[in-house]
Write an enzyme that holds these catalytic residues in place. Structure first.
Site, PDB file in Angstrom:
ATOM      1  N   ASP B 179       0.796  -1.122   0.213  1.00  0.00           N
ATOM      2  CA  ASP B 179      -0.380  -0.172  -0.091  1.00  0.00           C
ATOM      3  C   ASP B 179       1.048   1.452   0.220  1.00  0.00           C
ATOM      4  O   ASP B 179       1.318   1.166   0.938  1.00  0.00           O
ATOM      5  CB  ASP B 179      -0.670  -0.263   1.074  1.00  0.00           C
ATOM      6  CG  ASP B 179      -2.235  -0.994   1.197  1.00  0.00           C
ATOM      7  OD1 ASP B 179      -3.104  -0.820   1.612  1.00  0.00           O
ATOM      8  OD2 ASP B 179      -1.414  -2.025   0.729  1.00  0.00           O
ATOM      9  N   ASN B 240      -8.135  -2.388  -2.874  1.00  0.00           N
ATOM     10  CA  ASN B 240      -9.608  -2.947  -2.219  1.00  0.00           C
ATOM     11  C   ASN B 240      -9.595  -0.917  -2.534  1.00  0.00           C
ATOM     12  O   ASN B 240     -11.194   0.095  -2.371  1.00  0.00           O
ATOM     13  CB  ASN B 240      -9.909  -3.126  -1.316  1.00  0.00           C
ATOM     14  CG  ASN B 240      -9.305  -1.973   0.225  1.00  0.00           C
ATOM     15  OD1 ASN B 240      -7.888  -2.156   0.221  1.00  0.00           O
ATOM     16  ND2 ASN B 240      -9.777  -2.335   1.353  1.00  0.00           N
ATOM     17  N   HIS B 241      -8.593   0.246  -2.985  1.00  0.00           N
ATOM     18  CA  HIS B 241      -9.208   1.390  -2.932  1.00  0.00           C
ATOM     19  C   HIS B 241      -8.952   1.722  -3.273  1.00  0.00           C
ATOM     20  O   HIS B 241      -9.045   2.857  -4.616  1.00  0.00           O
ATOM     21  CB  HIS B 241      -8.351   1.981  -1.632  1.00  0.00           C
ATOM     22  CG  HIS B 241      -8.114   2.409  -0.281  1.00  0.00           C
ATOM     23  ND1 HIS B 241      -8.884   3.479  -0.107  1.00  0.00           N
ATOM     24  CD2 HIS B 241      -8.406   1.318   0.724  1.00  0.00           C
ATOM     25  CE1 HIS B 241      -9.328   3.315   1.342  1.00  0.00           C
ATOM     26  NE2 HIS B 241      -8.291   1.926   1.488  1.00  0.00           N
ATOM     27  N   HIS B 479      -2.817  -4.403   2.061  1.00  0.00           N
ATOM     28  CA  HIS B 479      -4.479  -4.212   2.617  1.00  0.00           C
ATOM     29  C   HIS B 479      -4.161  -3.888   4.561  1.00  0.00           C
ATOM     30  O   HIS B 479      -4.827  -3.443   4.916  1.00  0.00           O
ATOM     31  CB  HIS B 479      -5.135  -5.530   2.506  1.00  0.00           C
ATOM     32  CG  HIS B 479      -6.105  -4.609   3.233  1.00  0.00           C
ATOM     33  ND1 HIS B 479      -7.343  -3.693   2.510  1.00  0.00           N
ATOM     34  CD2 HIS B 479      -7.679  -6.614   3.560  1.00  0.00           C
ATOM     35  CE1 HIS B 479      -8.954  -4.698   3.208  1.00  0.00           C
ATOM     36  NE2 HIS B 479      -8.379  -5.669   3.011  1.00  0.00           N
ATOM     37  N   GLU B 675     -31.206  19.672  -1.225  1.00  0.00           N
ATOM     38  CA  GLU B 675     -30.633  18.213  -1.411  1.00  0.00           C
ATOM     39  C   GLU B 675     -30.128  18.673  -0.067  1.00  0.00           C
ATOM     40  O   GLU B 675     -30.014  16.970  -0.041  1.00  0.00           O
ATOM     41  CB  GLU B 675     -29.555  19.236  -2.014  1.00  0.00           C
ATOM     42  CG  GLU B 675     -29.697  18.846  -3.939  1.00  0.00           C
ATOM     43  CD  GLU B 675     -28.607  19.577  -5.020  1.00  0.00           C
ATOM     44  OE1 GLU B 675     -28.197  19.812  -4.481  1.00  0.00           O
ATOM     45  OE2 GLU B 675     -28.600  19.158  -5.908  1.00  0.00           O
ATOM     46  N   ASP B 704     -26.110  27.450   6.451  1.00  0.00           N
ATOM     47  CA  ASP B 704     -26.270  28.674   5.091  1.00  0.00           C
ATOM     48  C   ASP B 704     -25.322  29.732   5.312  1.00  0.00           C
ATOM     49  O   ASP B 704     -25.959  30.987   5.656  1.00  0.00           O
ATOM     50  CB  ASP B 704     -27.321  28.704   4.849  1.00  0.00           C
ATOM     51  CG  ASP B 704     -27.386  29.501   3.420  1.00  0.00           C
ATOM     52  OD1 ASP B 704     -25.852  30.014   2.975  1.00  0.00           O
ATOM     53  OD2 ASP B 704     -28.675  30.043   3.459  1.00  0.00           O
ATOM     54  N   ASN B 706     -23.771  31.661   4.246  1.00  0.00           N
ATOM     55  CA  ASN B 706     -23.845  33.048   3.148  1.00  0.00           C
ATOM     56  C   ASN B 706     -25.136  33.562   2.804  1.00  0.00           C
ATOM     57  O   ASN B 706     -25.840  34.485   2.378  1.00  0.00           O
ATOM     58  CB  ASN B 706     -23.168  32.460   2.157  1.00  0.00           C
ATOM     59  CG  ASN B 706     -21.944  32.353   1.994  1.00  0.00           C
ATOM     60  OD1 ASN B 706     -21.187  32.650   2.276  1.00  0.00           O
ATOM     61  ND2 ASN B 706     -21.844  31.118   0.892  1.00  0.00           N
ATOM     62  N   GLU B 715     -17.091  23.917   3.894  1.00  0.00           N
ATOM     63  CA  GLU B 715     -17.790  25.043   4.774  1.00  0.00           C
ATOM     64  C   GLU B 715     -17.930  24.238   6.472  1.00  0.00           C
ATOM     65  O   GLU B 715     -17.555  24.334   7.558  1.00  0.00           O
ATOM     66  CB  GLU B 715     -18.076  26.350   4.870  1.00  0.00           C
ATOM     67  CG  GLU B 715     -17.476  27.026   3.968  1.00  0.00           C
ATOM     68  CD  GLU B 715     -17.808  28.568   4.407  1.00  0.00           C
ATOM     69  OE1 GLU B 715     -18.380  29.439   3.550  1.00  0.00           O
ATOM     70  OE2 GLU B 715     -19.349  28.705   4.805  1.00  0.00           O
TER      71      GLU B 715
END
Lengths: 162, 744
Positions: B179, B240-241, B479, B675, B704, B706, B715
């Site tokens: 790895d 696996n990655h 692994h 979303e 939120d 902004n 953020e």
């Protein structure tokens, strides 16, 4: 009476769990055995501070009749429980440790030369191996002055340990 | 005179005796100190490992949930449909010609200002070496070249078999690396010590090139370049990655998007396909098997050699389904038709290349399996979203795994509602998951890998059986991170090789690679990347303020552990209260350990760790509410957000990030309110949590920053940070102590 018995049982149960946890850290095969060479580390990690000689005696109690290189939990647990209940091999308080360094500092300089310390640690008592000596020096020697300011060293080590 | 002398002797004897006693004392004390440090080091290691594997398991669980959702979910409005569609269109099958058009690199102009490396095809050794140098100097390869290189790599990979066959007869030694995980310094160190790949210097790379480290793409580009220049000497196995779903969580996707912005998405998509075409294993001299994870008791190299490996774009999802006509066949077998059935067909017709659909599709439906009655179908269609999701979650059965060998990757066929896959597909899929995800264990047998959530744990008997079945004498796998960079087990029949040093943290472990000559005796080489590569003499080293690697490693682990504790605060407190029957606000340390393990399930030696996590406990009792004050989370506005919601968010930020990145299809880094709320609902169903719409909206509004109706993913993730009493800037940074103010 019953209460006392209950709290004694609770205490033993707690001690058993502590011993189990410490043992498990070294039980690499998950079969309740540890390498005999790691037993000293386990015992010390449980708060005890035995000398090498005391450790040797303790091992004799824990090992099998025919030493296999492995220590089984069934033998380790009862012996270790007794050790903890009897509060054997108590750790060394900071001031006692400091005085020990002062004894070695025969000229009362307030510090030790690396050669001085090496001589004592490698020749007296239960001598260090070369590896142990190098390890200790690498942390204890002040890099600027090239001596061991033992007061600072003891202070630093006892903080790190906790 | 005699008296005087003997007095002197006595005095000096006493002095010597005292000195000796002092020496023994110091030795005794020191040995105990060393022992305690050793135990702490071991525990630190265990902490990192268990948190890492818990994260992997989490990932697989999330993935299972999506997989199930794909085949059984009924969106009730267009927003939901869009969201789900985002998640599911990842699997589109591209036709060859479409690919060419989409990944056309010719159209990408190289700006005048570009100062990075230039490559040309056919690639030469000089180009590859130039890439290494360029990346060493922190340059970046332009997207045009990246796409071109990936394209050529894909062409090459398609010619390779699933199992590479290599022999040592043409060279002295083959070098095998494990790895790398985006740690370019380690690859550079290997090349420095061992030499660049060449005709005389063959290499085999055993997967997991990407994720976690900062230079995943650079490592891939270097290795692919050498793969093309020396096609007979350089071999790469899939890990696996090498899986886009894993990459979403563990950083590779983020890296590509950040470095390549506009073209990032194309690169990302092309990489998905490249990964799917990577060979699964390599065999040397028919005697040494090299594969990323390992084996299971059912591993059969002959089966593996025959699979269509590129079907498994992500190994976490079942293979892409067969062609449409199978589907039509399947449907006609079912008795009776309803309007729902028609909807189904219509949907299929409109997007033939799409794999599955939002209704109750039954992929590969072979005559042997159960028939669905029309009644079932209509019931399903009418079910509401919440119920459906709840059912999905339960069906896939995440909570506590693995009774009677049920794999968490939805292999089960016993559940009548579950995902129906052809049996042979299932078996094939398992073969691949097993070789990429499994780990060796000490005990005999073969059990599902509950810790990672995929693959198996295989014992020495399994190794013996599988290896001898194929006449193999050694299995080399990777692994798992090992402190020395490598580890033998199973009577030296299995060698784990791990090449990313300082993987968990500075000072955590060495890296290693192994060399095999014709005698096939492994020669191991270890190394460790350090911040200063200049060699220091012994004297200089002592003069330099010694940076003890131990404390950094340990502090990181403890911080990670405290994060875990914090994110389960509510659960922990409620269980503490159960133990604290008299409501004293205190709990015994023994009970503390029991509770913590029962809630976190990390399998850690809590009693050994206790002194690191609990500052004070007078009379052996811990004030558990006060204890949590040591852990605090910093976030912008929390007044109206419920504590447990915050904890859950914190605990699941990896999952959230994964989902966000999936739905953020234009890679703007922004998601809309809608979303966000949809995502959260999905996740909360996966976690089986009750969260009111109001709570979610409140949370979304508070994040939120902004106030423009959209949430910046980065953020949001940055907003969660643990306040630590003493702060250290992250890994690569300096070791300065900073105050919280400095970090903001």
């Amino acid at each position: 009476m019953a209460e006392e018995k209950e709290s004694a049982e609770a205490m033993i149960s707690e001690i058993h769990k502590q011993i189990t946890d410490a043992f498990d850290v070294f039980d690499h095969e998950f079969n309740k055995t540890v390498d005999v060479r790691e037993v000293g580390t386990i015992i010390r990690s449980l708060g005890c501070c035995p000398s090498e000689g005391e450790l040797h005696d303790l091992l004799a109690e824990i090992e099998e009749e025919e030493p296999t290189g492995y220590i089984r939990f069934e033998k380790f647990l009862p012996t270790m429980t007794k050790v903890l209940m009897e509060r054997r091999y108590r750790p060394i308080p900071e001031d006692v440790l400091l005085r020990a360094f002062e004894v070695l500092d025969q000229e009362k300089k307030g510090h030790l030369e690396p050669e001085e310390l090496t001589k004592y640690m490698s020749e007296e008592g239960e001598p260090f191996t070369q590896e142990e000596m190098e390890e200790m020096l690498s942390a204890a020697v002040d890099p600027d002055k090239n001596v061991i300011l033992y007061k600072d060293y003891v202070g630093m080590m006892t903080v790190e340990d906790n | 005179m005699g008296c005087g002398i003997s007095l002197n002797n006595d005095y000096s004897l006493k002095k010597t005796e005292r000195a000796m006693k002092a020496a023994v004392l110091i030795q005794r004390w020191y040995r105990q100190y060393v022992a305690r440090m050793e135990v702490r080091r071991r525990c630190t290691w265990t902490i990192f490992q268990s948190i890492e594997y818990a994260g992997e398991q989490d990932q697989i669980k999330l993935q299972n949930f999506f997989t199930y959702l794909m085949d059984h979910f009924t969106p009730t409005n267009s927003n939901q449909r869009d969201l789900i569609a985002h998640i599911f269109t990842e699997d589109e099958v591209y036709k060859e010609t479409e690919l060419e058009k989409y990944f056309d690199h010719e159209s990408i102009e190289l700006p005048e200002s570009y100062t990075g490396p230039h490559i040309d095809f056919p690639l030469t050794a000089a180009h590859a070496a130039a890439l290494v140098e360029a990346f060493r100097h922190k340059q970046q390869l332009h997207a045009r070249y990246v796409l071109q290189l990936l394209h050529e790599t894909l062409k090459h990979l398609k010619l390779l078999p699933n199992i590479n066959r290599v022999c040592t007869c043409f060279c002295e030694e083959i070098t095998i690396c494990g790895d790398l995980h985006g740690q370019l310094d380690d690859l550079l160190l290997i090349f420095y010590k061992n030499g660049l790949p060449s005709v005389e210097k063959p290499y085999i790379f055993n997967g997991d090139y990407v994720d976690r480290g900062k230079n995943s793409i650079e490592i891939l580009l270097i290795l692919f370049a050498f793969l093309l220049v020396y096609p007979n000497e350089v071999h790469m196995n899939r890990g696996n990655h090498e899986d886009y779903i894993v990459n979403l969580r563990y950083g590779f996707t983020k890296e590509v998007m950040q470095k390549y912005k506009m073209h990032g998405r194309k690169i990302h998509k092309l990489l998905q396909i490249v990964f799917s075409w990577m060979p699964l294993a390599t065999v040397i001299d028919q005697k040494v098997l090299i594969t990323h994870g390992g084996i299971s008791d059912t591993t059969d190299l002959d089966i593996i050699a025959k699979v269509d490996r590129h079907k498994y774009v992500s190994v976490l999802r079942p293979p892409k389904k067969k062609k449409r006509h199978n589907m039509a066949e399947a449907l006609s077998i079912r008795g009776g038709r309803t309007s729902e059935g028609d909807i189904q067909t219509t949907n299929m017709d409109s997007r033939p290349s799409l794999r599955r659909l939002s209704l109750t599709s039954t992929p590969c439906y072979s005559p042997g399996t159960r028939k669905r009655s029309p009644h079932d179908i209509s019931k399903k269609v009418r079910r509401s979203v919440e119920e459906e999701l709840e059912k999905c979650r339960r069906q896939v059965g995440f909570s506590e795994p693995y009774e009677d060998g049920k794999f968490s990757l939805s292999f089960s066929e016993s559940d009548s509602e579950s995902f129906e896959v052809c049996e042979s597909d299932n078996a094939e899929w398992k073969q691949i998951v097993d070789i990429l995800w499994s780990d060796p264990m000490h005990q005999e047998g073969c059990v599902p890998n509950a810790v990672r959530g995929g693959g198996c744990y295989y014992g020495p008997d399994v190794t013996e059986k599988v290896l001898s079945r194929h006449n193999i004498q050694l299995l080399i796998r990777s692994h798992e991170c090992k402190q020395d960079g490598y580890e033998f087990c199973h009577n030296r029949k299995v060698l784990t090789i791990f090449s990313a040093s300082n993987y968990y943290e500075l000072g955590s472990n060495r890296g290693a690679y192994v060399k095999l000559g014709p005698d096939l005796i492994p020669h191991l080489v270890q190394y460790q990347v350090s911040r200063t590569t200049r060699k220091l003499t012994m004297k200089q080293r002592q003069k330099k303020k010694k940076i003890n690697m131990g404390p950094i490693f340990e502090r990181s682990a403890l911080r990670a552990l405290r994060e875990q504790l914090f994110s389960h605060k509510s659960d922990l407190i409620s269980v503490f209260e159960k133990y604290d029957k008299n409501k004293t606000g205190r709990i015994s340390l023994n009970d503390w350990a029991t509770v913590v393990e029962s809630v976190l399930h990390l399998g850690l030696p809590w009693r050994v760790l206790r002194s690191q996590l609990v500052q004070s406990a007078p009379e052996g009792l811990l004030e558990y509410h006060a204890w949590f004050d040591d852990l605090a989370i910093e976030q912008p506005t929390t007044e109206h957000v419920h504590q447990s919601l915050l904890e859950t968010l914190y605990r699941n930020r990896s999952n959230l990030e994964t989902i966000f990145r999936i739905i953020d299809s234009d890679n703007s880094g922004l998601v809309s309110f809608e979303e966000f709320c949809q995502t959260w609902k999905l996740l909360s169903s996966h976690l089986n949590m009750e969260i009111s719409n109001e709570a979610i909206s409140d949370l979304a509004r508070s994040i939120d920053f902004n106030k423009d109706g959209s949430i910046d993913i980065n953020e949001f993730l940055e907003a969660f940070r643990l306040v630590d009493k003493i702060h250290y800037t992250e890994r690569e940074g300096s070791l300065l102590l900073t105050t919280p103010g400095d970090l903001l």
